[in-house]
Design a protein around this motif. Structure first.
Motif, PDB file in Angstrom:
ATOM      1  N   ALA A  85       0.835  -1.203   0.000  1.00  0.00           N
ATOM      2  CA  ALA A  85       0.000   0.000   0.000  1.00  0.00           C
ATOM      3  C   ALA A  85       0.867   1.250   0.000  1.00  0.00           C
ATOM      4  O   ALA A  85       1.881   1.323   0.699  1.00  0.00           O
ATOM      5  CB  ALA A  85      -0.916   0.010   1.218  1.00  0.00           C
ATOM      6  N   ALA A  86       0.459   2.213  -0.798  1.00  0.00           N
ATOM      7  CA  ALA A  86       1.128   3.511  -0.839  1.00  0.00           C
ATOM      8  C   ALA A  86       0.656   4.334   0.355  1.00  0.00           C
ATOM      9  O   ALA A  86      -0.396   4.056   0.938  1.00  0.00           O
ATOM     10  CB  ALA A  86       0.778   4.224  -2.140  1.00  0.00           C
ATOM     11  N   LYS A  88      -1.092   7.365   2.445  1.00  0.00           N
ATOM     12  CA  LYS A  88      -2.391   7.998   2.230  1.00  0.00           C
ATOM     13  C   LYS A  88      -2.226   9.220   1.321  1.00  0.00           C
ATOM     14  O   LYS A  88      -1.325  10.030   1.505  1.00  0.00           O
ATOM     15  CB  LYS A  88      -2.986   8.414   3.567  1.00  0.00           C
ATOM     16  CG  LYS A  88      -4.409   8.846   3.467  1.00  0.00           C
ATOM     17  CD  LYS A  88      -5.033   9.003   4.824  1.00  0.00           C
ATOM     18  CE  LYS A  88      -6.518   9.292   4.659  1.00  0.00           C
ATOM     19  NZ  LYS A  88      -7.205   9.300   5.919  1.00  0.00           N
ATOM     20  N   PHE A  90      -1.608   8.973  -1.929  1.00  0.00           N
ATOM     21  CA  PHE A  90      -0.740   8.599  -3.043  1.00  0.00           C
ATOM     22  C   PHE A  90      -1.334   7.408  -3.785  1.00  0.00           C
ATOM     23  O   PHE A  90      -2.076   6.616  -3.215  1.00  0.00           O
ATOM     24  CB  PHE A  90       0.661   8.217  -2.542  1.00  0.00           C
ATOM     25  CG  PHE A  90       1.471   9.381  -2.065  1.00  0.00           C
ATOM     26  CD1 PHE A  90       2.428   9.959  -2.880  1.00  0.00           C
ATOM     27  CD2 PHE A  90       1.263   9.908  -0.808  1.00  0.00           C
ATOM     28  CE1 PHE A  90       3.164  11.042  -2.442  1.00  0.00           C
ATOM     29  CE2 PHE A  90       1.995  10.991  -0.351  1.00  0.00           C
ATOM     30  CZ  PHE A  90       2.956  11.561  -1.174  1.00  0.00           C
ATOM     31  N   GLY A  91      -0.980   7.273  -5.059  1.00  0.00           N
ATOM     32  CA  GLY A  91      -1.393   6.130  -5.867  1.00  0.00           C
ATOM     33  C   GLY A  91      -0.169   5.452  -6.451  1.00  0.00           C
ATOM     34  O   GLY A  91       0.802   6.117  -6.825  1.00  0.00           O
ATOM     35  N   TYR A 111      -3.273  -1.961 -10.914  1.00  0.00           N
ATOM     36  CA  TYR A 111      -2.955  -1.148  -9.748  1.00  0.00           C
ATOM     37  C   TYR A 111      -2.619   0.301 -10.044  1.00  0.00           C
ATOM     38  O   TYR A 111      -2.566   1.113  -9.130  1.00  0.00           O
ATOM     39  CB  TYR A 111      -1.775  -1.775  -8.994  1.00  0.00           C
ATOM     40  CG  TYR A 111      -0.515  -1.879  -9.814  1.00  0.00           C
ATOM     41  CD1 TYR A 111       0.380  -0.829  -9.879  1.00  0.00           C
ATOM     42  CD2 TYR A 111      -0.221  -3.026 -10.520  1.00  0.00           C
ATOM     43  CE1 TYR A 111       1.529  -0.919 -10.632  1.00  0.00           C
ATOM     44  CE2 TYR A 111       0.931  -3.136 -11.260  1.00  0.00           C
ATOM     45  CZ  TYR A 111       1.806  -2.077 -11.320  1.00  0.00           C
ATOM     46  OH  TYR A 111       2.941  -2.175 -12.065  1.00  0.00           O
ATOM     47  N   LYS A 114      -4.132   3.321  -8.118  1.00  0.00           N
ATOM     48  CA  LYS A 114      -4.799   2.883  -6.896  1.00  0.00           C
ATOM     49  C   LYS A 114      -3.821   2.934  -5.733  1.00  0.00           C
ATOM     50  O   LYS A 114      -2.614   2.971  -5.918  1.00  0.00           O
ATOM     51  CB  LYS A 114      -5.347   1.472  -7.068  1.00  0.00           C
ATOM     52  CG  LYS A 114      -6.435   1.408  -8.123  1.00  0.00           C
ATOM     53  CD  LYS A 114      -7.041   0.062  -8.208  1.00  0.00           C
ATOM     54  CE  LYS A 114      -8.113   0.042  -9.280  1.00  0.00           C
ATOM     55  NZ  LYS A 114      -8.639  -1.290  -9.501  1.00  0.00           N
ATOM     56  N   ARG A 115      -4.347   2.903  -4.536  1.00  0.00           N
ATOM     57  CA  ARG A 115      -3.495   3.029  -3.358  1.00  0.00           C
ATOM     58  C   ARG A 115      -2.731   1.758  -3.034  1.00  0.00           C
ATOM     59  O   ARG A 115      -1.658   1.790  -2.425  1.00  0.00           O
ATOM     60  CB  ARG A 115      -4.344   3.431  -2.154  1.00  0.00           C
ATOM     61  CG  ARG A 115      -3.472   3.716  -0.949  1.00  0.00           C
ATOM     62  CD  ARG A 115      -4.169   4.528   0.092  1.00  0.00           C
ATOM     63  NE  ARG A 115      -3.261   4.653   1.228  1.00  0.00           N
ATOM     64  CZ  ARG A 115      -3.582   4.378   2.459  1.00  0.00           C
ATOM     65  NH1 ARG A 115      -4.800   3.998   2.747  1.00  0.00           N
ATOM     66  NH2 ARG A 115      -2.697   4.500   3.412  1.00  0.00           N
ATOM     67  N   SER A 116      -3.240   0.583  -3.438  1.00  0.00           N
ATOM     68  CA  SER A 116      -2.561  -0.657  -3.088  1.00  0.00           C
ATOM     69  C   SER A 116      -2.474  -1.593  -4.293  1.00  0.00           C
ATOM     70  O   SER A 116      -3.250  -1.477  -5.240  1.00  0.00           O
ATOM     71  CB  SER A 116      -3.280  -1.348  -1.932  1.00  0.00           C
ATOM     72  OG  SER A 116      -4.571  -1.727  -2.328  1.00  0.00           O
ATOM     73  N   ALA A 142       5.113   5.571  -5.869  1.00  0.00           N
ATOM     74  CA  ALA A 142       3.781   6.158  -5.709  1.00  0.00           C
ATOM     75  C   ALA A 142       3.830   7.656  -5.968  1.00  0.00           C
ATOM     76  O   ALA A 142       4.824   8.321  -5.670  1.00  0.00           O
ATOM     77  CB  ALA A 142       3.263   5.891  -4.290  1.00  0.00           C
ATOM     78  N   ARG A 144       1.642  11.437  -5.702  1.00  0.00           N
ATOM     79  CA  ARG A 144       0.575  12.136  -4.980  1.00  0.00           C
ATOM     80  C   ARG A 144      -0.563  12.505  -5.931  1.00  0.00           C
ATOM     81  O   ARG A 144      -0.333  12.841  -7.086  1.00  0.00           O
ATOM     82  CB  ARG A 144       1.104  13.415  -4.338  1.00  0.00           C
ATOM     83  CG  ARG A 144       0.067  14.154  -3.516  1.00  0.00           C
ATOM     84  CD  ARG A 144       0.583  15.437  -2.922  1.00  0.00           C
ATOM     85  NE  ARG A 144       1.725  15.271  -2.056  1.00  0.00           N
ATOM     86  CZ  ARG A 144       1.677  14.917  -0.760  1.00  0.00           C
ATOM     87  NH1 ARG A 144       0.503  14.678  -0.212  1.00  0.00           N
ATOM     88  NH2 ARG A 144       2.762  14.821  -0.049  1.00  0.00           N
TER      89      ARG A 144
END
Length: 147
Positions: A85-86, A88, A90-91, A111, A114-116, A142, A144
């Motif tokens: 997971a990136a 919060k 961030f993708g 992915y 997406k965040r994860s 990741a 922002r």
């Protein structure tokens, strides 16, 4: 001492459950280990070549980007599934393995943005001998904001 049929059955079921539970605990232990170690921030040196990402000339991470670092280890006959997971806000842009990686992986989902990312890891049979543990460092780049 005379026991009723119901009491004997209950005792037999409890003994059987205890026996199977202890047998399950006595099985071989998994050597799989996956641990999130650090998040690299802007200004740090980019540790790997990320596919599809053009690194700046000074090889430093630009503002608005983060790199999530995950270390993993597996034995030859194991597979592991993990979610990276990136931070919060961030993708995930792309993922990369270090050059000395003894593991491979494939993503379970699309992915980008997406965040994860869900990743299935497996050892490289050419680099990991039987009974040995293969290691890898996985990097997730990741960015922002939205994509």
């Amino acid at each position: 001492m005379n026991l009723t049929t119901t009491l004997r059955r209950s005792a037999a079921v409890a003994a059987l459950a205890a026996l199977t539970g202890s047998a399950a605990l006595a099985g071989t232990a998994s050597a799989a280990s996956v641990e999130k170690t650090a998040v690299l921030t802007p200004g740090t040196t980019i540790p790997v070549d990320f596919p599809g990402y053009r690194e700046p000339a000074n090889n430093r991470l630009k503002g608005g980007y983060r790199i999530v670092v995950v270390r993993a280890g597996l034995t030859l006959d194991e597979r592991a599934t993990t979610t990276i997971a990136a931070p919060k806000g961030f993708g995930v842009v792309t993922i990369a393995f270090d050059r000395q990686s003894q593991l491979g992986g494939r993503t379970e989902n699309v992915y980008v943005g997406k965040r994860s990312v869900r990743l299935t890891l497996f050892p490289d049979r050419n680099r990991v001998a039987a009974g040995q543990v293969g290691h890898a460092t996985i990097y997730a780049l990741a960015r922002r904001g939205g994509f």
